[in-house]
Structures are given as structure tokens and as C-alpha cells.
Design an enzyme around this catalytic site. Structure first.
Site, PDB file in Angstrom:
ATOM      1  N   HIS A  65       0.264   5.939   1.726  1.00  0.00           N
ATOM      2  CA  HIS A  65      -0.731   4.664   1.699  1.00  0.00           C
ATOM      3  C   HIS A  65      -1.647   4.845   1.522  1.00  0.00           C
ATOM      4  O   HIS A  65      -2.785   5.754   2.550  1.00  0.00           O
ATOM      5  CB  HIS A  65      -0.276   3.400   2.350  1.00  0.00           C
ATOM      6  CG  HIS A  65       1.049   2.228   2.309  1.00  0.00           C
ATOM      7  ND1 HIS A  65       1.899   2.029   3.587  1.00  0.00           N
ATOM      8  CD2 HIS A  65       1.098   2.711   0.976  1.00  0.00           C
ATOM      9  CE1 HIS A  65       2.712   1.443   2.144  1.00  0.00           C
ATOM     10  NE2 HIS A  65       3.014   1.698   1.025  1.00  0.00           N
ATOM     11  N   ASP A  67      -4.829   3.989   3.054  1.00  0.00           N
ATOM     12  CA  ASP A  67      -5.150   3.898   3.920  1.00  0.00           C
ATOM     13  C   ASP A  67      -5.294   5.196   5.130  1.00  0.00           C
ATOM     14  O   ASP A  67      -5.167   5.137   6.354  1.00  0.00           O
ATOM     15  CB  ASP A  67      -5.195   2.220   5.197  1.00  0.00           C
ATOM     16  CG  ASP A  67      -4.526   2.130   5.129  1.00  0.00           C
ATOM     17  OD1 ASP A  67      -2.656   2.603   4.504  1.00  0.00           O
ATOM     18  OD2 ASP A  67      -3.551   1.931   5.479  1.00  0.00           O
TER      19      ASP A  67
END
Length: 309
Positions: A65, A67
Site C-alpha cells: 500500500h 502509505d
């Protein structure tokens, strides 16, 4: 040995918290720093610390992901700008796909690194022990997130006993080669005929530290397995008490669930990170308070905080 948190927020950066990244400082042990995840803005956070990028020799990614990985291309490129310092290779561990992501990012931006990246990719079938040297061993296990995600268990091998030099001197052993022989476990005979038994002058081996660092996850038995007996368990706390339903639907945990994992694993210390931006001020304190009702030694970390292990 210390943990320093470069980003403790969930999903996107906020004024109070950057996105996920932390480092394990092993400067006294092996003169290295290991990074876990590298979200957007990580290299900017490093500028607020004493961390030297060239000392970061290993990077462990929990999942792909944004982030948790979007800061990687920038960090790897900036690491090469340390022109006045020795260039050192880096080992990058992570799920299958991390290599293509990094190489594509470097290629399209025209980045040329003066050091090598050694990629170590894994999938669900190749988890378990992913790294071992003479001082540490690292295990990975699958967690329960919306995409393939892992947690890491870093185990320091037991430390050798230390030589009690003062006790040897008091026993009349002259400083020099005899000290080395005793330190190596060899019994010696002094000129006056006395025998020095090595084990009487060497302390018992010291148990190595265990650090568990989890990626994003719902509450799962794998978290407990990774955290069994850990000196420190780093667990996400995207949501708070009463948010179990939304946490489950988004593939995350609450502070209560993290505390339950720590308790079931008999961990010694729980550090909560990956905190939603909706928790501010007193609400963060409440996260810790609620978790402590289940696992007392709980702390919610903040950006740039350094924790001694």
C-alpha cells in the site's frame, strides 16, 4: 538498541503524523540501521533525526500500500547523494512486486544509484525465516489485511557472557594473553600452581532481544505467534474502542484488539502506531488508557519518538 518512529499515521499524512516508517537502530550491535516501511515523506522525517542514510543497510516492507512504500524511490535516490561518505549496498525485503515497483520508479526518473540493491522477495509460500546472520534472525508471517501483508519478528541471538576482568586481577592473573585464554573458555594454571576455572570468571550468556513489528492487520493468530514473549510489540491502532466493525471491514485493528494480542502473546511492552488522523490530543491519550485496561504496559508513539530497548 533503539526504535525510532519516522511516521506513525494511518493512510495519509496529517499535521501531527507522517505515514508509516520506523527504524531499528543497531549501531552498538552491528553498526547498522534497519528500516521498516518507507511511506511518503520518510526522507524528510530523517532530516529531523541523527540518522545517516548510509547506515540504513536493510529495509523491510510489510505490504505494498502506498502509505508504506511511496517514500522508497525518493529515499533510495537521496541515499546516493551522500557523496562524501562511503557508499554501501542495501538489502530490501518485501512481498513480490516490491522489486518491479522500485526498479520502474528509478528507471522512469532516470535515477542511477552508486550502490547495489539486493532484493529479497517473498510470497505466502516462502515465509518463515527470511534472514539470518551471526547476530540476528528475522522471521515473517502473513497477517490479515486487505492485501498480502506481513509482520516481522526480529530475534537477537543470545550474547556471550562477559569476562570479569577485576575478579581475574584479584585472583592474581597477570593482564595479557592469559585473559584471552580465559575469555575463550580455557582453564589455565598459574605459576604458583593454582588452576583458574574459566567459567567462574565469565557471566552467563545474556538473552537476546525480541522485537515484533507488524504491518496493517485485523486481529489474527499470526500476530500472537510473531509477538510471543517479545520485549517490544509494535502494533497498529488505526481505530479505537468500539470501532471493531469498521476496523474489520477495512482490514485494520483497534487499540483494544492490539492490547489483546499483546496480552495473549505475553509480550513485555506494546507500542501503538498507525493511528488515524481523527485521533487528536485527549483522544490519543484515551487510546492508550483504554488499551492499558487490558495490557498495562502500552504506549501510543508519536512521530520522531525514540524508544530504548
Amino acid at each position: 538498541m533503539q526504535l525510532q518512529f519516522l511516521g506513525t499515521g494511518a493512510g495519509q499524512p496529517s499535521k501531527a503524523r507522517n505515514v508509516s516508517s520506523l527504524v531499528l537502530k543497531l549501531l552498538d550491535e552491528i553498526n547498522e540501521i534497519w528500516m521498516f516501511d518507507c511511506g511518503e515523506g520518510t526522507q524528510r522525517q530523517i532530516l529531523e533525526t541523527t540518522i545517516k542514510p548510509r547506515k540504513i543497510r536493510k529495509i523491510f516492507i510489510t505490504h505494498l500500500h502506498g502509505d508504506h512504500v511511496l517514500g522508497l524511490p525518493g529515499f533510495l535516490s537521496s541515499r546516493s547523494f551522500q557523496a562524501s561518505e562511503e557508499q554501501t549496498d542495501i538489502d530490501l525485503y518485501g512481498p513480490v512486486g516490491i522489486k518491479s515497483f522500485v526498479l520502474a520508479s528509478l528507471k522512469v526518473t532516470g535515477a542511477r544509484l552508486p550502490y547495489r540493491i539486493h532484493f529479497h522477495e517473498f510470497d505466502e509460500k516462502s515465509l518463515g525465516k527470511i534472514m539470518e546472520d551471526d547476530k540476528f534472525v528475522v522471521y515473517a508471517d502473513k497477517l490479515d489485511h486487505s492485501i498480502f501483508c506481513v509482520g516481522y519478528r526480529i530475534m537477537q541471538k543470545d550474547l556471550e557472557g562477559t569476562l570479569d576482568a577485576q575478579k581475574l586481577i584479584e585472583a592474581g592473573v597477570p593482564f595479557g594473553p592469559l585473559f584471552g585464554r580465559v575469555k575463550n573458555g580455557e582453564n589455565i594454571i598459574l605459576e604458583d600452581g593454582r588452576e583458574i576455572i574459566a567459567k567462574d570468571y565469565i557471566s552467563e550468556p545474556k538473552k537476546g532481544k525480541v522485537i515484533t513489528i507488524l504491518g496493517d492487520t485485523r486481529k489474527t493468530p499470526a500476530s500472537v505467534r510473531l509477538g510471543v514473549g517479545a520485549d517490544v510489540l509494535v502494533h497498529e491502532s488505526t481505530y479505537g474502542k468500539g470501532d471493531e466493525k469498521i476496523a474489520k471491514s477495512h482490514g485494520h485493528s483497534t487499540n483494544i484488539q492490539a492490547a489483546q494480542v499483546a496480552k495473549e502473546a505475553s509480550a513485555k511492552r506494546l507500542l501503538l502506531n498507525h493511528v488515524s488522523s481523527r485521533f487528536l490530543g485527549r483522544e490519543v491519550s484515551q487510546l492508550a488508557k483504554d488499551a492499558r485496561a487490558i495490557f498495562e504496559n502500552t504506549h501510543v508513539v508519536r512521530d520522531l519518538e525514540e524508544i530504548d530497548l
